[in-house]
Write an enzyme that holds these catalytic residues in place. Sequence first.
Site, short mmCIF file in Angstrom:
data_model
loop_
_atom_site.label_atom_id
_atom_site.label_comp_id
_atom_site.label_asym_id
_atom_site.label_seq_id
_atom_site.Cartn_x
_atom_site.Cartn_y
_atom_site.Cartn_z
N HIS A 143 -57.13 55.35 22.60
CA HIS A 143 -57.12 56.48 21.67
C HIS A 143 -57.96 57.63 22.22
O HIS A 143 -57.54 58.80 22.20
CB HIS A 143 -57.67 56.01 20.32
CG HIS A 143 -57.82 57.09 19.30
ND1 HIS A 143 -56.86 57.36 18.34
CD2 HIS A 143 -58.82 57.98 19.07
CE1 HIS A 143 -57.26 58.35 17.57
NE2 HIS A 143 -58.45 58.75 18.00
N GLU A 144 -59.15 57.30 22.74
CA GLU A 144 -60.03 58.34 23.28
C GLU A 144 -59.45 58.93 24.57
O GLU A 144 -59.53 60.15 24.79
CB GLU A 144 -61.43 57.76 23.53
CG GLU A 144 -62.11 57.18 22.31
CD GLU A 144 -62.13 58.12 21.12
OE1 GLU A 144 -62.20 59.36 21.34
OE2 GLU A 144 -62.07 57.65 19.98
N HIS A 147 -56.90 61.46 23.62
CA HIS A 147 -57.49 62.75 23.24
C HIS A 147 -57.71 63.61 24.48
O HIS A 147 -57.41 64.81 24.49
CB HIS A 147 -58.84 62.53 22.55
CG HIS A 147 -58.75 62.35 21.07
ND1 HIS A 147 -58.05 63.22 20.25
CD2 HIS A 147 -59.30 61.42 20.24
CE1 HIS A 147 -58.16 62.82 18.99
NE2 HIS A 147 -58.91 61.73 18.96
N GLU A 221 -55.26 63.40 15.41
CA GLU A 221 -55.51 61.97 15.34
C GLU A 221 -54.21 61.17 15.37
O GLU A 221 -54.13 60.12 16.02
CB GLU A 221 -56.32 61.63 14.08
CG GLU A 221 -57.75 62.11 14.11
CD GLU A 221 -58.50 61.58 15.31
OE1 GLU A 221 -58.42 60.37 15.60
OE2 GLU A 221 -59.16 62.39 15.99
#
EC number: 3.4.24.-
Length: 287
Positions: A143-144, A147, A221
């Site tokens: 997820h990071e 980003h 997100e």
Amino acid sequence: MKRIMLFLATNLAVVLVLSVVLNIVYATTGMQPGSLSGLLVMAAVFGFGGALISLMMSKGMALRSVGGMVIESPRNETEHWLLETVGRQAQQAGIGMPTVAIYDSADINAFATGAKRDDSLVAVSTGLLHNMTRDEAEAVLAHEVSHIANGDMVTMTLMQGVVNTFVIFLSRFIANIVASNDDEEGQGTNMMVYFGVSMVLELVFGFLASFITMWYSRHREFHADAGAARLVGKEKMIAALERLKMSQESKLDGTMMAFGINGKQSLTELLMSHPPLDKRIAALRNQ
């Protein structure tokens, strides 16, 4: 106390640098500070300048604020796994290897920051490492990394710069009108009215503008969750979000919270940086 002094000194230095830049712009263009165009330039310099400087300093400031320890040479199996996992995901996502750090916190969280896709930071809490399975932690890391790959830090900074510019410009523009229409009891009174009104309006407009930035943050997100699902599979990402439902509210602040895996609750979803976990899980299941 040391962190507070560092924060104040940093902000003072930023204001001084931007003031010098603004004066150079005025001097080279011949623009009048009191004109409408001069006001707009001032708003843009401080609105964008502050956001861009914060982005450029984000890695160091984030590490200092959480007391993060950068993993340079792994000392144990967990650190070796972290470096190997982030490196593999970064390669899959087409970005440079991020700096990887661990910070001591019971909070189950992680965050990413940095001004460049190839010079970023991924930090993970000890609470996450102790309370999540490897599959769940792998999904959070993905997820990071997503980003970073999506360029969310830069995009969010540009959006914040635009919002800051309009907030400053509109506040000062309206304050100038109000102060000009005030009873002419002297220049001092008008200046007091001007600064008083502009401060109040900046607070009001800043609050209203936060609805826009928080909406975009929630939008990001969903995309980071989808990116993580592509890297590790949506079942792992769903499992990680399910685990977060059992954890406490995020203790991260500011930009770090915006780019963390978990956000803070609010009285209204409109002011939340992250969508409710149930909505994020539903979005993944509907892919």
